[in-house]
Design a protein around this motif. Sequence first.
Motif, PDB file in Angstrom:
ATOM      1  N   PHE A  10      24.182  40.638  19.538  1.00 34.04           N
ATOM      2  CA  PHE A  10      24.541  39.265  19.145  1.00 34.04           C
ATOM      3  C   PHE A  10      24.954  39.141  17.677  1.00 34.04           C
ATOM      4  CE2 PHE A  10      22.323  38.586  23.061  1.00 34.04           C
ATOM      5  CZ  PHE A  10      22.953  37.502  23.634  1.00 34.04           C
ATOM      6  N   GLN A  11      25.329  40.241  17.036  1.00 34.70           N
ATOM      7  CA  GLN A  11      25.781  40.162  15.649  1.00 34.70           C
ATOM      8  C   GLN A  11      27.296  40.278  15.523  1.00 34.70           C
ATOM      9  OE1 GLN A  11      23.379  43.030  13.492  1.00 34.70           O
ATOM     10  NE2 GLN A  11      21.854  41.465  13.107  1.00 34.70           N
ATOM     11  N   ASP A  12      27.972  40.823  16.519  1.00 36.68           N
ATOM     12  CA  ASP A  12      29.433  40.942  16.512  1.00 36.68           C
ATOM     13  C   ASP A  12      30.018  40.206  17.710  1.00 36.68           C
ATOM     14  OD1 ASP A  12      29.125  42.592  14.329  1.00 36.68           O
ATOM     15  OD2 ASP A  12      29.711  44.421  15.361  1.00 36.68           O
TER      16      ASP A  12
ATOM     17  N   ASP B 197      21.313  30.629  18.845  1.00 32.76           N
ATOM     18  CA  ASP B 197      20.507  30.672  20.066  1.00 32.76           C
ATOM     19  C   ASP B 197      19.685  31.956  20.118  1.00 32.76           C
ATOM     20  OD1 ASP B 197      21.505  28.241  20.952  1.00 32.76           O
ATOM     21  OD2 ASP B 197      22.917  29.137  22.381  1.00 32.76           O
ATOM     22  N   HIS B 198      20.251  33.047  19.642  1.00 31.40           N
ATOM     23  CA  HIS B 198      19.590  34.355  19.711  1.00 31.40           C
ATOM     24  C   HIS B 198      18.682  34.615  18.506  1.00 31.40           C
ATOM     25  CE1 HIS B 198      19.132  38.379  21.330  1.00 31.40           C
ATOM     26  NE2 HIS B 198      19.216  38.822  20.085  1.00 31.40           N
ATOM     27  N   TYR B 199      19.109  34.280  17.291  1.00 32.77           N
ATOM     28  CA  TYR B 199      18.377  34.640  16.081  1.00 32.77           C
ATOM     29  C   TYR B 199      17.601  33.494  15.448  1.00 32.77           C
ATOM     30  CZ  TYR B 199      20.376  39.257  16.010  1.00 32.77           C
ATOM     31  OH  TYR B 199      20.704  40.549  16.339  1.00 32.77           O
ATOM     32  N   GLY B 200      17.812  32.287  15.902  1.00 36.50           N
ATOM     33  CA  GLY B 200      17.152  31.139  15.299  1.00 36.50           C
ATOM     34  C   GLY B 200      18.136  30.348  14.460  1.00 36.50           C
ATOM     35  N   ASN B 201      17.742  29.165  14.128  1.00 36.86           N
ATOM     36  CA  ASN B 201      18.631  28.237  13.429  1.00 36.86           C
ATOM     37  C   ASN B 201      18.544  28.465  11.919  1.00 36.86           C
ATOM     38  OD1 ASN B 201      20.480  26.236  13.224  1.00 36.86           O
ATOM     39  ND2 ASN B 201      18.995  24.578  13.316  1.00 36.86           N
TER      40      ASN B 201
ATOM     41  N   ASN C 101      26.832  28.854  17.260  1.00 38.09           N
ATOM     42  CA  ASN C 101      25.843  28.360  18.229  1.00 38.09           C
ATOM     43  C   ASN C 101      25.194  29.500  18.999  1.00 38.09           C
ATOM     44  OD1 ASN C 101      25.765  25.526  17.913  1.00 38.09           O
ATOM     45  ND2 ASN C 101      27.746  25.360  18.896  1.00 38.09           N
ATOM     46  N   LYS C 102      25.994  30.417  19.499  1.00 33.70           N
ATOM     47  CA  LYS C 102      25.460  31.544  20.269  1.00 33.70           C
ATOM     48  C   LYS C 102      24.559  32.411  19.394  1.00 33.70           C
ATOM     49  CE  LYS C 102      26.256  32.312  24.054  1.00 33.70           C
ATOM     50  NZ  LYS C 102      25.516  31.928  25.257  1.00 33.70           N
ATOM     51  N   PHE C 103      24.994  32.684  18.160  1.00 33.44           N
ATOM     52  CA  PHE C 103      24.204  33.480  17.233  1.00 33.44           C
ATOM     53  C   PHE C 103      22.855  32.807  16.973  1.00 33.44           C
ATOM     54  CE2 PHE C 103      22.784  34.471  12.946  1.00 33.44           C
ATOM     55  CZ  PHE C 103      22.748  35.851  12.988  1.00 33.44           C
TER      56      PHE C 103
END
Length: 155
Positions: free
Chosen positions: A14-16, A84-88, A80-82
């Motif tokens: 979820f980083q790229d 969702d995975h890593y936090g706001n 948004n997707k990032f």
Amino acid sequence: MNLERYNYIITNNFQDYIFYSNGPKGSIKKVIRYTKIGNDPVTYNLAFGDEDDAGIVSDSVNSNNHDRDKVLSTVAGTINKFCDHYGNHFIYVEGSTPSRTRLYQMGISRLWAEVSKDFYIWGYTDGSWQDFRTNVNYEAFLIKRKEFDIFEIEA
């Protein structure tokens, strides 16, 4: 946000994010990369550019494929997707040149009605961060997704 955007592929945990811009210059591979740059507060850098045939990503290419708003809304969608995975967390954005930063600012301004529904955005100028305003030249941006409370309505 209800803006038209490209479909993208998520890689590297979820980083790229990879997508293809389609326009008069053909199909151009775009890469968005999030890299942690701070811990207090947690902040990630958003890097964005075109990938060439050798796999090199350049943030200085001006592909001008006549789909600028669709590309910018795609980038915003990956935030948004990032999150969702890593936090706001805070997302730091700065162009590779002042003119590129200005281009991002114009895109944010043009899409402000939609973007401001989902994100807080600050601009850096004169040595400090301030709430984003149109018609102000910024050196960089901080973005944070808004969190919405959901309330149950009692009957």
